[in-house]
Design a protein around this motif. Structure first.
Motif, PDB file in Angstrom:
ATOM      1  N   VAL A  14      98.419  -5.149  37.912  1.00  0.00           N
ATOM      2  CA  VAL A  14      99.232  -4.091  37.298  1.00  0.00           C
ATOM      3  C   VAL A  14      99.012  -3.973  35.797  1.00  0.00           C
ATOM      4  O   VAL A  14      99.168  -2.880  35.249  1.00  0.00           O
ATOM      5  CB  VAL A  14     100.739  -4.222  37.615  1.00  0.00           C
ATOM      6  CG1 VAL A  14     101.001  -4.161  39.093  1.00  0.00           C
ATOM      7  CG2 VAL A  14     101.358  -5.439  36.998  1.00  0.00           C
ATOM      8  N   LEU A  20      99.782   1.784  37.899  1.00  0.00           N
ATOM      9  CA  LEU A  20     100.437   0.758  38.711  1.00  0.00           C
ATOM     10  C   LEU A  20     101.569   0.082  37.948  1.00  0.00           C
ATOM     11  O   LEU A  20     102.609  -0.233  38.518  1.00  0.00           O
ATOM     12  CB  LEU A  20      99.431  -0.305  39.154  1.00  0.00           C
ATOM     13  CG  LEU A  20      98.727  -0.087  40.472  1.00  0.00           C
ATOM     14  CD1 LEU A  20      97.729  -1.214  40.754  1.00  0.00           C
ATOM     15  CD2 LEU A  20      99.692   0.042  41.619  1.00  0.00           C
ATOM     16  N   GLN A  23     104.452   2.346  38.039  1.00  0.00           N
ATOM     17  CA  GLN A  23     105.012   2.328  39.391  1.00  0.00           C
ATOM     18  C   GLN A  23     105.794   1.034  39.623  1.00  0.00           C
ATOM     19  O   GLN A  23     106.853   1.054  40.235  1.00  0.00           O
ATOM     20  CB  GLN A  23     103.908   2.455  40.435  1.00  0.00           C
ATOM     21  CG  GLN A  23     104.447   2.521  41.853  1.00  0.00           C
ATOM     22  CD  GLN A  23     103.343   2.640  42.893  1.00  0.00           C
ATOM     23  OE1 GLN A  23     102.162   2.687  42.570  1.00  0.00           O
ATOM     24  NE2 GLN A  23     103.737   2.682  44.141  1.00  0.00           N
ATOM     25  N   PHE A  24     105.280  -0.096  39.117  1.00  0.00           N
ATOM     26  CA  PHE A  24     105.983  -1.370  39.266  1.00  0.00           C
ATOM     27  C   PHE A  24     107.352  -1.303  38.585  1.00  0.00           C
ATOM     28  O   PHE A  24     108.335  -1.810  39.104  1.00  0.00           O
ATOM     29  CB  PHE A  24     105.168  -2.525  38.674  1.00  0.00           C
ATOM     30  CG  PHE A  24     105.918  -3.820  38.658  1.00  0.00           C
ATOM     31  CD1 PHE A  24     106.078  -4.548  39.829  1.00  0.00           C
ATOM     32  CD2 PHE A  24     106.481  -4.305  37.496  1.00  0.00           C
ATOM     33  CE1 PHE A  24     106.799  -5.737  39.831  1.00  0.00           C
ATOM     34  CE2 PHE A  24     107.190  -5.492  37.484  1.00  0.00           C
ATOM     35  CZ  PHE A  24     107.353  -6.211  38.657  1.00  0.00           C
ATOM     36  N   THR A  31     105.375  -1.526  44.966  1.00  0.00           N
ATOM     37  CA  THR A  31     104.143  -1.803  44.232  1.00  0.00           C
ATOM     38  C   THR A  31     103.577  -3.170  44.600  1.00  0.00           C
ATOM     39  O   THR A  31     102.374  -3.310  44.837  1.00  0.00           O
ATOM     40  CB  THR A  31     104.391  -1.733  42.715  1.00  0.00           C
ATOM     41  OG1 THR A  31     104.960  -0.461  42.396  1.00  0.00           O
ATOM     42  CG2 THR A  31     103.107  -1.925  41.934  1.00  0.00           C
TER      43      THR A  31
END
Length: 72
Positions: A14, A20, A23-24, A31
Motif C-alpha cells: 500500500v 491502494l 483505499q486502505f 484492502t
C-alpha cells in the motif's frame, strides 16, 4: 499464518501505490483482503489493520523527522 509477515506485505504494497493507500484509509478490511488474496477472520484482520496503521504512522513520522534534520 504469521501476522507480522502479513503486516509487512500489506505495508510494502500500500505504501507503493497511492490508490491502494487511499483505499486502505477508507476500507481497510477490503484492502487487506484484496492485497493478501485471503478472506481473514475478523480477529486476525483487525490485528493486521492495527499493525499496518502503526507501521505507516511510524514511517511517516520518521520521514518528517528526516526532513527536519535536513533543514539544519
Amino acid at each position: 499464518m504469521d501476522i507480522k509477515e502479513q503486516i509487512t506485505k500489506v505495508v510494502d504494497t500500500v505504501t507503493k501505490d497511492k490508490t491502494l493507500l487511499e483505499q486502505f484509509q477508507k476500507e481497510p478490511v477490503k484492502t487487506i483482503e484484496k492485497v493478501l488474496g485471503v478472506d481473514l477472520p475478523d480477529d486476525m484482520v483487525n490485528k493486521v489493520i492495527d499493525g499496518v496503521k502503526a507501521k505507516i504512522s511510524m514511517d511517516n513520522a520518521a520521514g518528517a523527522i528526516d526532513a527536519i534534520k535536513k533543514l539544519f
